[in-house]
Enzyme design. Sequence first.
Site, PDB file in Angstrom:
ATOM      1  N   LYS A  13      32.609 -12.859  23.049  1.00 44.47           N
ATOM      2  CA  LYS A  13      32.668 -11.407  22.856  1.00 44.47           C
ATOM      3  C   LYS A  13      33.816 -11.001  21.937  1.00 44.47           C
ATOM      4  O   LYS A  13      33.657 -10.149  21.075  1.00 44.47           O
ATOM      5  CB  LYS A  13      32.838 -10.691  24.209  1.00 44.47           C
ATOM      6  N   ARG A  88      33.199  -3.994  34.134  1.00 44.20           N
ATOM      7  CA  ARG A  88      32.802  -5.304  34.675  1.00 44.20           C
ATOM      8  C   ARG A  88      31.909  -5.166  35.893  1.00 44.20           C
ATOM      9  O   ARG A  88      31.355  -6.150  36.355  1.00 44.20           O
ATOM     10  CB  ARG A  88      34.054  -6.104  35.067  1.00 44.20           C
ATOM     11  N   ARG A 123      39.874 -23.845  24.597  1.00 42.08           N
ATOM     12  CA  ARG A 123      40.518 -22.615  24.125  1.00 42.08           C
ATOM     13  C   ARG A 123      42.037 -22.708  24.237  1.00 42.08           C
ATOM     14  O   ARG A 123      42.570 -23.211  25.219  1.00 42.08           O
ATOM     15  CB  ARG A 123      39.998 -21.421  24.934  1.00 42.08           C
ATOM     16  N   ARG A 156      45.486 -21.152  28.927  1.00 39.60           N
ATOM     17  CA  ARG A 156      45.684 -20.161  29.986  1.00 39.60           C
ATOM     18  C   ARG A 156      45.126 -20.701  31.294  1.00 39.60           C
ATOM     19  O   ARG A 156      44.162 -21.452  31.316  1.00 39.60           O
ATOM     20  CB  ARG A 156      44.956 -18.858  29.645  1.00 39.60           C
ATOM     21  N   ARG A 167      35.236 -17.918  37.679  1.00 40.87           N
ATOM     22  CA  ARG A 167      35.012 -16.703  36.871  1.00 40.87           C
ATOM     23  C   ARG A 167      33.528 -16.515  36.549  1.00 40.87           C
ATOM     24  O   ARG A 167      33.033 -15.383  36.529  1.00 40.87           O
ATOM     25  CB  ARG A 167      35.821 -16.772  35.573  1.00 40.87           C
TER      26      ARG A 167
END
Length: 210
Positions: A13, A88, A123, A156, A167
């Site tokens: 996104k 969300r 990432r 992270r 998640r």
Amino acid sequence: MNLILLGAPGAGKGTQAEVICKELGIPTISTGNMLRAAVKAGTEYGLKAKAAMDAGDLVSDDIVIGILKDRIKEPDAQNGFILDGFPRTVPQAEALDAMGVTIDKVIEIYVPDEKIQQRMSGRRVCLDCGATFHTDFKPPKQEGICDACGKELVIRKDDEPETVKSRLKTYHEQTAPLKDYYKAQGKLTTVVGQEEVADTSKLTLEALKA
């Protein structure tokens, strides 16, 4: 144009938001960046947000909506904006409608869970300026160093495998119902994420004009 980008964590996104941002000249309002700024500043809301994010949970609506209300009043958002990471949940979408914020279009970036798990493990993020990179898809010029500000890149906590699974589960339970909410309003378009980012971008820009 006021847009919402939907999609599971790691669907891309943020990358598509950058593309739309350049195309339309409107800002991307990323709740993630806003929350991380609050966490870094150690504000009351920031500390509450940190506890939730560390557990892989969603940050409560009152925290996010409070931050967002201030943000969309800023001058750069007067011609439109892209919401990335908000709403969300359906109650958040209802709260957005209740705030009188008109949403013109909702674009879902769809990527299967197994591909997302592969993507997120690679990432890397700069905690200093917020720039994101990927070991396979968007490597920095120098390994472990941010192109933008020269600081160290890190993994992270919410990109670690167990947190990613948590998640994704949260996304399917709480965020996926938004698709039906916006479909009922005739605002939802789904873009299937492609192997090449440029191909996904092409489909995303076509969806804007549809």
